[in-house]
Design a protein around this motif. Structure first.
Motif, PDB file in Angstrom:
ATOM      1  N   ASP A  78       9.054  63.364 -36.073  1.00  0.00           N
ATOM      2  CA  ASP A  78       9.423  62.504 -37.251  1.00  0.00           C
ATOM      3  C   ASP A  78       9.441  61.040 -37.554  1.00  0.00           C
ATOM      4  N   ALA A  81      16.193  65.281 -42.302  1.00  0.00           N
ATOM      5  CA  ALA A  81      16.137  66.577 -41.102  1.00  0.00           C
ATOM      6  C   ALA A  81      17.489  66.976 -40.468  1.00  0.00           C
ATOM      7  N   THR A 137      13.615  70.384 -42.933  1.00  0.00           N
ATOM      8  CA  THR A 137      12.555  69.005 -42.711  1.00  0.00           C
ATOM      9  C   THR A 137      13.383  67.978 -44.161  1.00  0.00           C
TER      10      THR A 137
END
Length: 301
Positions: free
Chosen positions: A221, A252, A277
């Motif tokens: 990410d 997250a 998320t």
């Protein structure tokens, strides 16, 4: 040879256009023009006679439907109208051996292709896919909005998927192949997405209520980190079917609480969520219209 369809045409038998000179073209063009084959297949091009002259074109508001479409011999499919490929057993096949270029609406049971996939805009809804090309499957062109909407099933991309800026992969299902996301991955309410390849995220991953992404191949990410939760209209903002919907943006692993108040002084929690998320869609039931209710989000504890 160009075979053009204007007005409404219904096929009682399968359509086969397979001349050996690789100049097989079927065009459905113009608003109100419809080629309706609800019980039959369409075959364009012949195996062994490939060429860029083989084409199925649905454009300028045209509509084509069939139980199966086989675009053989390097045949390309170009859609800026509406193309529907389905049957009673949900196994309708769109098989493309040339290029698929969509900027309209394509609704299919199964997408299979080994040609160049171009998806600059519009919507492509599929229950399953198997793409075996030498290039990634690219959703969008970075300017126009394109939405690849998974209707369940397994979607396999041997050279991976790239979601461009301003574009979306939505719905539910399983994705085989690596993915790079510059746009949005949007899970519908009550859905799961299973990513069997590595996902590198530069964009947004939005989970609806009771929706969970499963990064079985790993997640890197690289989206911006945030020091506090914020509200955004991404993923939907407003009242839908008596429910008020908004999206929380944070990192997250963080826990956020959505609270409601009628006077901006006394606040009560209405929903608590652990961020799986960076984006989470909050849905508050029982909201029917303006009534002086305020909402905020804060970290927990």
């Amino acid at each position: 040879r160009d075979i053009g369809v204007t007005g409404v045409q219904t096929c009682a038998l399968p359509i086969c256009i397979t001349y050996a000179d690789s100049q097989n073209v079927l065009i459905v063009t113009g608003a109100g023009s419809q080629l309706l084959c609800p019980s039959n297949s369409i075959l364009i091009g012949a195996t062994g006679n490939s060429g860029s002259g083989n084409q199925l074109v649905v454009t300028l508001g045209g509509l084509a439907t069939a139980t199966n479409i086989i675009a053989a011999g390097g045949c390309s499919v170009v859609v800026s109208g509406t193309l529907i490929v389905t049957n009673a057993t949900a196994t309708g096949l769109l098989f493309v051996t040339g290029a698929l270029t969509n900027s309209g609406m394509v609704v299919i049971d199964q997408l299979v292709g080994n040609g160049r996939m171009k998806f600059p805009g519009g919507t492509l809804m599929a229950k399953a896919a198997g793409i075996t090309t030498g290039l990634p499957f690219v959703i969008g062109d970075g300017a126009n909005v394109a939405n690849y909407d998974m209707q369940g099933g397994t979607h396999s991309f041997n050279n991976g998927v790239v979601i461009s800026n301003n574009s979306i992969m939505s719905g539910c299902g399983t994705v085989n192949g690596n993915m790079t996301n510059y746009g949005t991955i949007n899970l519908n309410n009550g859905c799961g997405m299973y990513f069997n390849g590595l996902v590198v995220n530069y964009g947004k991953i939005i989970s609806g209520i009771n929706a969970t992404p499963h990064f079985l191949g790993g997640l890197i990410d690289l989206s911006p980190t945030r020091s506090f939760p914020t509200l955004t209209s991404d993923g939907g903002l407003g009242i839908f079917a008596g429910q008020f919907t908004f999206t929380v943006v944070w990192n997250a692993g963080k826990v956020v609480v959505a609270e409601a108040s009628s006077d901006l002084r006394n606040w009560a929690p209405v929903q608590t969520n652990t961020m799986t998320t960076p984006y989470f869609q909050v849905t508050i039931p029982g909201v029917t219209g303006p009534g002086g209710t305020f909402f905020r989000v804060k970290s927990f504890p």
